[in-house]
Design an enzyme around this catalytic site. Structure first.
Site, PDB file in Angstrom:
ATOM      1  N   ARG A 218      47.669  31.370  37.669  1.00  0.00           N
ATOM      2  CA  ARG A 218      46.521  31.764  38.494  1.00  0.00           C
ATOM      3  C   ARG A 218      45.284  30.975  38.094  1.00  0.00           C
ATOM      4  O   ARG A 218      45.260  30.357  37.025  1.00  0.00           O
ATOM      5  CB  ARG A 218      46.219  33.258  38.223  1.00  0.00           C
ATOM      6  CG  ARG A 218      47.397  34.159  38.453  1.00  0.00           C
ATOM      7  CD  ARG A 218      47.545  35.203  37.340  1.00  0.00           C
ATOM      8  NE  ARG A 218      48.879  35.818  37.400  1.00  0.00           N
ATOM      9  CZ  ARG A 218      49.180  36.830  38.177  1.00  0.00           C
ATOM     10  NH1 ARG A 218      48.246  37.414  38.884  1.00  0.00           N
ATOM     11  NH2 ARG A 218      50.411  37.299  38.239  1.00  0.00           N
ATOM     12  N   ASP A 293      42.140  36.342  39.082  1.00  0.00           N
ATOM     13  CA  ASP A 293      43.478  36.520  38.510  1.00  0.00           C
ATOM     14  C   ASP A 293      44.520  36.781  39.594  1.00  0.00           C
ATOM     15  O   ASP A 293      45.717  36.846  39.285  1.00  0.00           O
ATOM     16  CB  ASP A 293      43.491  37.677  37.497  1.00  0.00           C
ATOM     17  CG  ASP A 293      42.868  38.940  38.045  1.00  0.00           C
ATOM     18  OD1 ASP A 293      41.698  38.884  38.472  1.00  0.00           O
ATOM     19  OD2 ASP A 293      43.549  39.977  38.063  1.00  0.00           O
TER      20      ASP A 293
HETATM   21  P1  AMP Z   1      46.115  44.073  39.530  1.00  0.00           P
HETATM   22  O1  AMP Z   1      45.039  44.995  39.983  1.00  0.00           O
HETATM   23  O2  AMP Z   1      47.496  44.595  39.800  1.00  0.00           O
HETATM   24  O3  AMP Z   1      45.929  42.664  39.993  1.00  0.00           O
HETATM   25  O4  AMP Z   1      46.011  44.053  37.940  1.00  0.00           O
HETATM   26  C1  AMP Z   1      44.852  43.685  37.228  1.00  0.00           C
HETATM   27  C2  AMP Z   1      45.180  43.678  35.759  1.00  0.00           C
HETATM   28  O5  AMP Z   1      45.521  45.000  35.330  1.00  0.00           O
HETATM   29  C3  AMP Z   1      46.363  42.820  35.376  1.00  0.00           C
HETATM   30  O6  AMP Z   1      46.121  42.312  34.095  1.00  0.00           O
HETATM   31  C4  AMP Z   1      47.510  43.784  35.359  1.00  0.00           C
HETATM   32  O7  AMP Z   1      48.577  43.373  34.554  1.00  0.00           O
HETATM   33  C5  AMP Z   1      46.844  45.028  34.798  1.00  0.00           C
HETATM   34  N1  AMP Z   1      47.509  46.261  35.248  1.00  0.00           N
HETATM   35  C6  AMP Z   1      47.509  46.782  36.487  1.00  0.00           C
HETATM   36  N2  AMP Z   1      48.221  47.921  36.510  1.00  0.00           N
HETATM   37  C7  AMP Z   1      48.693  48.129  35.273  1.00  0.00           C
HETATM   38  C8  AMP Z   1      49.501  49.132  34.657  1.00  0.00           C
HETATM   39  N3  AMP Z   1      49.962  50.159  35.341  1.00  0.00           N
HETATM   40  N4  AMP Z   1      49.773  48.989  33.352  1.00  0.00           N
HETATM   41  C9  AMP Z   1      49.303  47.953  32.644  1.00  0.00           C
HETATM   42  N5  AMP Z   1      48.545  46.987  33.142  1.00  0.00           N
HETATM   43  C10 AMP Z   1      48.238  47.062  34.454  1.00  0.00           C
HETATM   44 MG    MG Z   2      46.837  40.973  39.731  1.00  0.00          MG
END
Ligand code: AMP
Ligand code: MG
Length: 531
Positions: A218, A293
């Site tokens: 990314r 990201d």
């Molecule tokens: P996202 O909103 O899915 O793009 O995630 C943003 C960040 O939060 C990334 O680093 C993900 O890996 C982390 N993340 C999102 N959901 C979780 C979860 N349930 N457990 C651990 N990390 C999470």
């Molecule tokens: Mg993400």
């Protein structure tokens, strides 16, 4: 160093002005439990693991209690040369639920940073995703196989490393629909119901998605590498340089021969993302969380969270409940893409030139090309949607049209699909005339449009139907599918949509129901973050 650049202007659905706005990893530390019988003839590699160890953490999935199949994508499996012995078998289920680790897999979590809603989070990374391996597919393309929702990693912070089943269903269906629509995107190889509960605002069933992408690198990966400020000596490349060299080799090999390979890399990513976002705009797709990201270096759509397609056209549309200031509204997407690319350019500065002022000048020139690249790509897409042979006439016509669609609250997808009926008769009953309250406005626009058309109506209609989908994954349908699976355990509708989505441009008896507009009671629509 914050780069300044000329941003996109006010036209064509693009906004003007300012933008609004470690602990429980026992499983990662355990020796990997590999399963020799899952070794097979797939061509798998682990080139990412050869990068500096600053950029990832080895980590095994955490097993789940009672996994079952939700979906397995056989055509994609064939494309990948994925072992047929793993397709919808118990062996495959154990592997794609993270309960076993195949001998060909070397799971790792990737490190990255990210500007989230404009604010830098220096350490994000795969908090709930694990790269199993890279597969060299039947076309000799390298593609990542990743489990999303497979348990905690060293980057999980306070998260549980899991995914709720609802967002897994949305990502499976929407990413596959995007592929069928011709949009560069990550794919969905499989979806598993974990049999376990995850706790969000309330208890929810868990799911794991097997995601396939050209890579999961990314803009945030470059931000992370650049902040390490390591190496960069004669003996030892910095993580940033290693990453950039890797990405050039993997995604933009032609840059190797450029006079300035890292500048060529930046230009290539700018071009790829301009084209991608133009395509989103032409289909009414709203990503929802365009944090740095969540923007892939390869130019694919990745990280489907609270994404959705626009229903009634309104450029201010925001679907995501977490996007309270509308930063990622439909109209802002091109400008945000350029803003994100500026963060990539900043990360690459040390590689662009020895003197920072020179590097900044090069990066700024590159970023300033974005509006032109975006508008050209958008104009080409709109021209094809309108059935025009010259893209030059498309800009003004399309801009006027979008204003008309917004003023009349016209359904975006239905309008373009029915436009071809008006080729010879602008008042045709099956045509778009019935969608407008302002009939005069429609007739004036339609007359101008007709003047620009050239060629046989049948041929124009054919070309328009090849780019204006008969149906898209409608938000109310996706919600219905999610509730049927998660609340009633009924997979029927999911399976029907998963089957039909592969032909979005061809109208047939089966897909009529997916084409209808949302009932007014389902509007306005809101989605919740894909966690
Ligand atoms: P996202 O909103 O899915 O793009 O995630 C943003 C960040 O939060 C990334 O680093 C993900 O890996 C982390 N993340 C999102 N959901 C979780 C979860 N349930 N457990 C651990 N990390 C999470
Ligand atoms: Mg993400």
């Amino acid at each position: 160093m914050q780069l300044q650049f000329e941003n996109c202007g006010s036209a064509s659905g693009v906004s003007q002005g300012t933008i609004n706005g470690v602990s429980a990893f026992e499983s990662c530390l355990m020796p990997q439990t590999t399963c020799p019988q899952l070794a097979c003839n797939m061509q798998t590699e682990h080139s990412y693991a050869d990068l500096p160890s600053t950029l990832f953490e080895l980590c095994t999935p955490t097993p789940v209690g009672a996994p079952s199949w939700l979906a397995f994508n056989h055509p994609l499996a064939a494309e990948l040369g994925f072992d047929p012995a793993l397709a919808e078998t118990d062996a495959g289920l154990q592997l794609l639920s993270g309960n076993q680790v195949a001998a060909w897999s070397n799971p790792l979590a990737q490190a990255y940073s990210g500007h989230q809603f404009g604010h830098l989070s220096p350490r994000l990374g795969d908090g709930r995703a694990l790269l199993l391996a890279e597969i060299i597919d039947q076309q000799q393309q390298r593609r990542d196989i990743q489990l999303k929702g497979a348990g905690p990693t060293p980057y999980s912070r306070r998260g549980d490393g899991r995914s709720a089943l609802g967002p897994v269903i949305r990502e499976y269906l929407v990413s596959e629909a995007m592929f069928a629509l011709g949009v560069p995107t990550s794919r969905a190889l499989a979806a598993v119901i974990t049999g376990e509960t995850v706790y969000r605002d309330q208890p929810k069933p868990g799911g794991i998605l097997t995601r396939v992408a050209a890579s999961h690198i990314r803009i945030g990966t470059f931000q992370f590498a650049s902040m390490l400020k390591d190496g960069g000596t004669a003996q030892h490349d910095s993580s940033l340089k290693s990453l950039a060299d890797y990405v050039i080799k993997r995604h933009y090999p032609e840059c190797v021969h450029a006079e300035q390979p890292y500048l060529a890399l930046l230009n290539s990513v700018i071009q790829a993302q301009a084209a991608l976002v133009a395509q989103w705009m032409s289909l009414g797709f709203i990503h929802g969380v365009m944090n740095t990201d969540n923007m892939s270096i390869s130019g694919e759509t990745i990280d489907y969270g609270p994404c959705a397609f626009i229903d009634q056209f309104d450029p201010d549309t925001v679907f995501s409940s977490i996007d309270q200031h509308g930063r990622y509204a439909y109209r802002n997407q091109p400008m945000i893409a350029q803003w994100n690319l500026a963060r990539l350019a900043e990360a690459l500065l040390p590689l662009l030139a020895d003197a920072e002022t020179d590097a900044v000048a090069l990066a700024t020139t590159a970023l300033n090309q974005f509006p032109e690249l975006y508008y050209q790509a958008w104009q080409d897409r709109m021209s094809a949607k309108l059935g025009l042979s010259s893209s030059a006439a498309a800009k003004t016509l399309a801009e006027q049209l979008l204003q008309l669609l917004a003023a009349n609250k016209v359904d975006f997808t239905i309008f373009f699909r029915t436009l071809a009926f008006a080729l010879s008769d602008v008042s045709a009953v099956k045509g778009p005339a019935t969608l407008f309250t302002d009939q005069q406005g429609w007739l004036v626009w339609a007359a101008q449009w007709q003047q620009q058309l050239s060629g046989e109506p049948a041929a124009i209609q054919h070309s328009m139907n090849a780019v204006n989908p008969f149906f898209i994954p409608r938000n109310h349908q996706i919600e219905l599918i999610i509730s049927q699976v998660t609340e009633q355990g009924d997979l029927t509708l999911f399976q029907q949509f998963a089957r039909d989505l592969s032909s979005p441009f061809t109208e047939n008896a089966d897909n009529q129901r997916w084409a209808a507009a949302a009932p007014p009671s389902d509007l306005p629509y809101r989605t919740f973050c894909g966690t």
